[in-house]
Each structure stands twice: as structure tokens, then as C-alpha cells.
Design an enzyme around this catalytic site. Structure first.
Site, mmCIF file in Angstrom:
data_model
loop_
_atom_site.group_PDB
_atom_site.id
_atom_site.type_symbol
_atom_site.label_atom_id
_atom_site.label_comp_id
_atom_site.label_asym_id
_atom_site.label_seq_id
_atom_site.Cartn_x
_atom_site.Cartn_y
_atom_site.Cartn_z
ATOM 1 N N GLY A 87 1.540 3.640 -3.404
ATOM 2 C CA GLY A 87 1.771 2.339 -4.027
ATOM 3 C C GLY A 87 3.233 1.960 -4.056
ATOM 4 O O GLY A 87 3.645 1.104 -4.847
ATOM 5 N N TRP A 90 4.350 -1.815 -3.581
ATOM 6 C CA TRP A 90 4.086 -2.629 -4.763
ATOM 7 C C TRP A 90 5.093 -2.334 -5.881
ATOM 8 O O TRP A 90 5.661 -3.250 -6.471
ATOM 9 C CB TRP A 90 2.663 -2.359 -5.254
ATOM 10 N N HIS A 144 11.212 9.355 -1.239
ATOM 11 C CA HIS A 144 10.019 10.198 -1.226
ATOM 12 C C HIS A 144 10.421 11.668 -1.380
ATOM 13 O O HIS A 144 9.573 12.559 -1.298
ATOM 14 C CB HIS A 144 9.256 10.040 0.096
ATOM 15 N N SER A 174 -5.258 6.332 2.742
ATOM 16 C CA SER A 174 -4.215 5.347 3.022
ATOM 17 C C SER A 174 -3.238 5.871 4.073
ATOM 18 O O SER A 174 -2.814 5.137 4.972
ATOM 19 C CB SER A 174 -3.469 4.997 1.737
ATOM 20 N N TYR A 236 -0.834 5.137 -10.391
ATOM 21 C CA TYR A 236 -1.184 3.897 -9.708
ATOM 22 C C TYR A 236 -2.396 3.251 -10.365
ATOM 23 O O TYR A 236 -2.442 2.027 -10.563
ATOM 24 C CB TYR A 236 -1.477 4.201 -8.239
ATOM 25 N N ARG A 310 -3.039 -3.010 3.317
ATOM 26 C CA ARG A 310 -4.405 -2.785 3.793
ATOM 27 C C ARG A 310 -5.396 -3.318 2.776
ATOM 28 O O ARG A 310 -5.999 -4.349 2.964
ATOM 29 C CB ARG A 310 -4.643 -1.295 4.082
ATOM 30 N N LYS A 311 -5.545 -2.618 1.635
ATOM 31 C CA LYS A 311 -6.460 -3.083 0.594
ATOM 32 C C LYS A 311 -5.827 -3.049 -0.796
ATOM 33 O O LYS A 311 -6.078 -3.920 -1.620
ATOM 34 C CB LYS A 311 -7.742 -2.244 0.587
ATOM 35 N N GLY A 312 -5.054 -1.988 -1.061
ATOM 36 C CA GLY A 312 -4.459 -1.865 -2.386
ATOM 37 C C GLY A 312 -5.486 -1.617 -3.474
ATOM 38 O O GLY A 312 -5.250 -1.931 -4.643
#
Length: 352
Positions: A87, A90, A144, A174, A236, A310-312
Site C-alpha cells: 500500500g 497510497w 523498503h 499483488s 493496510y 490494480r485493485k487496492g
């Protein structure tokens, strides 16, 4: 006419950049790691090297080493950390919007014309470039890198760290989709057909970018338990379910609280709407733009911005993983997190 002091400043920065790029100590360290650790291929069909307990592709490893030696946080800098595909796109947008909240409704808002990855640089990638892609004096960077491998300058500075984690089953799915969409040129053509079953096995073995996943989680979880005033640990799933509450919580934590007047004017909701998956994915820059990964300031790979959308959704793994695969991954995670107090079966407690 440029002043002599300004010229000296430019020369100093150029020399510092050149010294940074041609760091023989880091070059030798890379060679040592590559020679002592047998590179293993993960789901991305690229060699991964183990450094301080975590697997890294060569470019990320180089960036980590350079950051450890050279990165100097700004005063009151905020570090956004996450495991890949948890995530990050976002959360970058949300925190950037929080820190520039007075501009949230302006048509010139950078988030309307730039991907959040351009607004918020990654320490281990964009930091290596000689000049930042976007300089709005926003003291916000992302990474990261595992907690144990963070530059000591960050740990010693007292910078606020916001860490975002996600159900590993969704992280796996993902990541699989992302890699297949990114590495679809001739050099990495084999990635297009990699079975999910193979990606699953790699993930369970810890062979993924920045993996093992559970060790990455535990590093930040334990640090946040020891220093909750310095590290905010987020899920998330919680952020999706109670976005308004957590946006205000994040803002308070990083030192950008909303005033009652701002809340009455709907600033919080404006930030949520601006950074929503529906809005961000529909922007022209998200549909048709692209960013570049850099190596020592040289563009090496272009990534289409729509790859990051993609979708979240929470729980999309159910459309891809078998029941047996989900059970196996849940069991591994339960075993690895045993005794830590961290679980994905119940939400983190909220302080109302």
C-alpha cells in the site's frame, strides 16, 4: 549574476555527488557480498543477494549501502517505510497530502500531475540521483529497507517513522501481478508466464524483494513497541476500514495535526478523496505516465504508472490462492510471529 558563495555551494554539491557516486568502499563491499553469497533467483527471475538477513536485488542492495553511508535526514523528517506492495503508493499520497494540506484543493496540487512515487522519493533509489525529482521542501522520504538495515543517521536522529504492513496473502498476490506487469520486455520475458504456485513457494521461503516478509514486519513491530512515540505501526486493512481516523492519527503523530477549523472545512475528507484509489488511478498521469528506476543517476528501466494501480482491495487473494495455499501461509506467519503480540486475525487496537 551568480554570487561567489552560490558558485561555491554548487561546486561543493557537485564534488560531494561525484565522491558519492564513485565510492570505492561501497563498490568493494558489493563485490564482497556478491562473492560470499550465492545469488538466488526469486519470483522476479533476478538474482537476490542476502544482506543483514534480507534478500535484495543488486540495484536495491547498492542503494541501501549508499544510503547507510551517506544519507543525512532533514530536521523533523518523516520516514515512510513498508514492505513492497503493502500500500506504499497510497500511503505516500496520504502523508504528502497531510504535510501540504493547505494546498489540497488547489488545481496545481502535485498529486494531480505526478505519481506519489515522484513526490516522495525512495531513499535507496532516488537518493542516488544527483538532483531530486521534486523539491517542495517537504521533509518526507520512503524506504523498503528493513529496520535493522536503516541508516544509523535515521535511528540516531529521532525521525518519525510510519510503517505500513498488509496481510501477506494480499502482498504475495499483488507482488506477483506487479512483477509480471513490470518485467515484460525481452530481457525478462520469462516473467510473464511465471506460475503463481512458483511465486508462492519463493515467498514462503523468504525469497522476495526485502524478504523474508515476517522478519521485515517484526523488525518494525518490535521497534514500535519499544518506541511508540517514534514509530507508528499501521495495517493496510485498518487504514482502509477507518481511513478518516487514521489520517488524523498520522497527522497528529508526524506533527501536522488538523485544527478544528480545518476539520470543519472538510480538509480530512478532501485528502481522503484526493488520495483515493478511484481518483488516483483515473488521473491522466496514472493512466499514461511513467517513471524510471535509476542506477547512479542513469535511467535503467521505465515503469508505466498504471502498473501501480490494480485493485487496492482487501482480501483479493481469495480470487487467486487456493485454500491450502492460504492455510500454509497463515501457518507460517503464525509460527514466525509467535510471541510477538502481532497478529493479522484481529485489528490493531484503536485509541479513541
Amino acid at each position: 549574476m551568480e554570487s561567489s558563495s552560490s558558485k561555491m555551494s554548487h561546486v561543493s554539491k557537485r564534488n560531494e555527488s561525484e565522491e558519492y557516486r564513485s565510492d570505492s568502499e561501497i563498490d568493494n563491499k558489493l563485490k564482497e557480498i556478491m562473492s560470499s553469497v550465492l545469488g538466488k533467483k526469486g519470483a522476479a527471475v533476478t538474482d537476490l543477494y542476502q544482506y543483514e538477513g534480507f534478500w535484495c536485488p543488486l540495484a536495491r542492495l547498492e542503494g541501501t549501502l549508499r544510503a547507510q553511508k551517506h544519507f543525512k535526514p532533514q530536521p523533523n523528517q518523516v520516514i515512510l517505510s513498508s514492505f513492497p506492495k503493502s500500500g506504499t503508493t497510497w500511503l505516500k499520497a496520504l502523508i504528502f497530502a497531510i504535510m501540504t494540506q493547505s494546498h489540497v484543493s488547489e488545481p496545481t496540487n502535485p498529486l494531480l500531475t505526478r505519481l506519489s512515487h515522484e513526490c516522495v522519493p525512495f531513499i535507496e533509489f532516488d537518493f542516488r540521483s544527483s538532483s531530486p525529482k521534486l523539491n517542495l521542501d517537504v521533509p518526507l522520504v520512503a524506504t523498503h529497507i528493513s529496520y535493522t538495515s536503516l541508516p544509523k543517521s535515521i535511528i540516531n536522529s529521532g525521525c518519525k517513522i510510519v510503517y505500513l504492513c498488509r496481510d501477506p496473502k494480499d502482498v504475495l498476490v499483488s507482488t506477483w501481478h506487479f512483477i509480471r506487469k513490470v518485467l515484460v520486455n525481452e530481457e525478462f520475458s520469462a516473467v510473464r508466464d511465471i506460475p503463481l504456485e512458483d511465486a508462492f513457494e519463493f515467498f514462503c521461503q523468504g525469497l522476495s524483494f526485502c524478504g523474508p516478509y515476517w522478519d521485515h514486519l517484526l523488525g518494525y513491530w518490535r521497534a514500535s513497541s519499544e518506541s511508540p512515540e517514534r514509530i507508528l505501526f499501521l495495517k493496510y486493512e485498518d487504514l482502509k476500514n477507518e481511513t478518516g481516523y487514521w489520517v488524523k492519527k498520522i497527522a497528529q503523530f508526524i506533527g501536522y495535526p488538523f485544527s478544528l477549523e480545518e476539520e470543519d472545512k472538510g480538509v480530512v475528507q478532501k485528502i481522503i478523496d484526493l488520495c483515493s484509489f478511484e481518483n488516483m488511478s483515473s488521473l491522466e498521469v496514472s493512466k499514461n505516465g511513467m517513471i524510471w528506476l535509476e542506477k547512479n543517476g542513469v535511467n535503467t528501466m521505465e515503469i508505466k504508472n498504471n502498473t501501480f494501480f490494480r485493485k487496492g482491495k482487501v482480501g483479493d487473494w481469495k480470487n487467486h490462492l487456493t485454500h491450502e495455499m492460504a492455510m500454509q501461509l497463515d501457518q507460517i506467519l503464525e509460527q514466525k510471529l509467535s510471541g510477538s503480540g502481532l497478529t493479522f486475525n484481529v485489528p490493531l487496537p484503536s485509541i479513541r
